[in-house]
Design a protein around this motif. Structure first.
Motif, short mmCIF file in Angstrom:
data_model
loop_
_atom_site.label_atom_id
_atom_site.label_comp_id
_atom_site.label_asym_id
_atom_site.label_seq_id
_atom_site.Cartn_x
_atom_site.Cartn_y
_atom_site.Cartn_z
N THR A 52 0.83 -1.20 0.00
CA THR A 52 0.00 0.00 0.00
C THR A 52 0.87 1.25 0.00
OG1 THR A 52 -1.77 -1.17 1.15
CG2 THR A 52 -1.80 1.24 1.27
N VAL A 53 1.88 1.26 0.85
CA VAL A 53 2.81 2.40 0.92
C VAL A 53 3.54 2.54 -0.41
CG1 VAL A 53 4.87 3.35 2.04
CG2 VAL A 53 3.09 2.24 3.41
N LEU A 54 4.03 1.44 -0.95
CA LEU A 54 4.75 1.49 -2.22
C LEU A 54 3.86 1.98 -3.35
CD1 LEU A 54 6.94 -1.73 -1.93
CD2 LEU A 54 7.70 0.67 -1.79
N ALA A 55 2.58 1.61 -3.34
CA ALA A 55 1.65 2.09 -4.36
C ALA A 55 1.49 3.61 -4.26
CB ALA A 55 0.30 1.39 -4.22
N GLY A 56 1.41 4.12 -3.05
CA GLY A 56 1.33 5.58 -2.86
C GLY A 56 2.59 6.27 -3.34
N TYR A 57 3.74 5.71 -3.00
CA TYR A 57 5.01 6.28 -3.43
C TYR A 57 5.16 6.20 -4.96
CZ TYR A 57 7.03 6.78 1.30
OH TYR A 57 7.32 7.17 2.59
N GLN A 58 4.67 5.12 -5.56
CA GLN A 58 4.77 4.99 -7.02
C GLN A 58 3.91 6.04 -7.72
OE1 GLN A 58 3.86 0.83 -7.48
NE2 GLN A 58 5.98 0.22 -7.13
N GLN A 59 2.78 6.39 -7.14
CA GLN A 59 1.96 7.47 -7.70
C GLN A 59 2.77 8.76 -7.74
OE1 GLN A 59 -1.79 8.30 -5.79
NE2 GLN A 59 -2.27 6.12 -5.58
N LEU A 60 3.43 9.04 -6.64
CA LEU A 60 4.23 10.27 -6.54
C LEU A 60 5.40 10.25 -7.51
CD1 LEU A 60 4.15 10.44 -2.66
CD2 LEU A 60 2.94 12.00 -4.21
N ARG A 61 5.99 9.07 -7.69
CA ARG A 61 7.08 8.93 -8.66
C ARG A 61 6.56 9.19 -10.07
NH1 ARG A 61 8.54 3.20 -9.91
NH2 ARG A 61 6.62 3.56 -11.02
N ASP A 62 5.41 8.62 -10.39
CA ASP A 62 4.82 8.80 -11.71
C ASP A 62 4.44 10.26 -11.97
OD1 ASP A 62 5.15 6.08 -12.03
OD2 ASP A 62 3.02 5.60 -11.75
N GLU A 63 4.13 10.99 -10.92
CA GLU A 63 3.80 12.41 -11.04
C GLU A 63 5.05 13.29 -11.11
OE1 GLU A 63 1.34 13.02 -7.58
OE2 GLU A 63 -0.27 11.80 -8.41
N GLY A 64 6.21 12.67 -10.94
CA GLY A 64 7.46 13.42 -11.01
C GLY A 64 7.84 14.15 -9.74
N LEU A 65 7.21 13.79 -8.62
CA LEU A 65 7.48 14.48 -7.37
C LEU A 65 8.59 13.84 -6.53
CD1 LEU A 65 3.83 15.35 -6.31
CD2 LEU A 65 5.54 16.87 -7.32
N ILE A 66 8.73 12.52 -6.63
CA ILE A 66 9.76 11.85 -5.83
C ILE A 66 10.56 10.90 -6.71
CG2 ILE A 66 8.37 12.00 -3.72
CD1 ILE A 66 7.99 8.91 -3.94
N GLU A 67 11.70 10.50 -6.18
CA GLU A 67 12.53 9.47 -6.80
C GLU A 67 12.56 8.28 -5.86
OE1 GLU A 67 16.34 11.31 -7.29
OE2 GLU A 67 15.73 12.30 -9.15
N LEU A 68 12.46 7.10 -6.43
CA LEU A 68 12.56 5.86 -5.65
C LEU A 68 13.83 5.15 -6.09
CD1 LEU A 68 8.90 4.52 -5.89
CD2 LEU A 68 10.01 5.56 -3.91
N ARG A 69 14.70 4.89 -5.12
CA ARG A 69 15.94 4.18 -5.43
C ARG A 69 16.09 3.03 -4.45
NH1 ARG A 69 19.95 8.59 -7.38
NH2 ARG A 69 18.75 9.24 -9.20
N ARG A 70 16.32 1.88 -5.02
CA ARG A 70 16.50 0.68 -4.20
C ARG A 70 17.67 0.89 -3.24
NH1 ARG A 70 14.70 -4.56 -4.49
NH2 ARG A 70 13.67 -4.35 -6.43
N GLY A 71 17.41 0.65 -1.99
CA GLY A 71 18.45 0.78 -0.98
C GLY A 71 18.64 2.20 -0.46
#
Length: 118
Positions: A52-71
Motif C-alpha cells: 500500500t505504501v509502495l503504491a502511494g510512493y509509485q503514484q508520486l514517482r509517476d507524477e514526477g514528485l519523488i525518486e525511488l531508489r532501491r536501498g
C-alpha cells in the motif's frame, strides 16, 4: 512530516498516503532532497501493507514528485515544484468530489474546461 490514513474513507489508502506527501511538499514541510519515511517503517506505523505504501510512493514517482531508489529509499526530486504538488492534491480532491456526486470523467472535464475559459 506526519502521514495519516483513515480506513473508513472511501479513498484508497495508497491515495491517502500520496495526498499527505503532496501536501507536505506543497506546504514546504519537506523540500527537494528530503527523505520520506521508509516503506516498511511507514507501513508498520500506519498498520497497512508495505505494498500500500509502495503504491502511494509509485503514484508520486509517476507524477514526477519523488525518486525511488532501491536501498536509498524515497526522496523528493530536485525541481519538484511545490505548486505542482498543490495542484495535484487539488485535482485529486476535485475528482473525489465529482465521483461523490456521480459525475463521470467527461462531465468533470467539461466543467474544468468551462472554468478555464473564464
Amino acid at each position: 512530516m506526519l502521514i495519516r490514513v483513515d480506513p473508513t474513507r472511501h479513498e484508497p489508502l495508497a491515495d491517502q498516503i500520496a495526498a499527505c506527501v503532496r501536501r507536505a511538499i506543497a506546504d514546504g514541510e519537506v523540500s527537494a532532497g528530503g527523505r520520506l519515511p521508509g516503506a516498511r517503517e511507514l507501513a508498520a506505523s500506519l498498520s497497512v501493507s508495505i505494498h500500500t505504501v509502495l503504491a502511494g510512493y509509485q503514484q508520486l514517482r509517476d507524477e514526477g514528485l519523488i525518486e525511488l531508489r532501491r536501498g536509498r529509499g524515497a526522496t523528493v526530486r530536485a525541481g519538484a515544484p511545490a505548486g505542482r504538488a498543490a495542484m495535484l492534491d487539488l485535482a485529486g480532491q476535485l475528482v473525489a468530489a465529482a465521483r461523490h456526486i456521480g459525475l463521470d470523467e467527461e462531465e468533470l472535464l467539461d466543467i474544468v474546461r468551462a472554468a478555464a475559459a473564464r
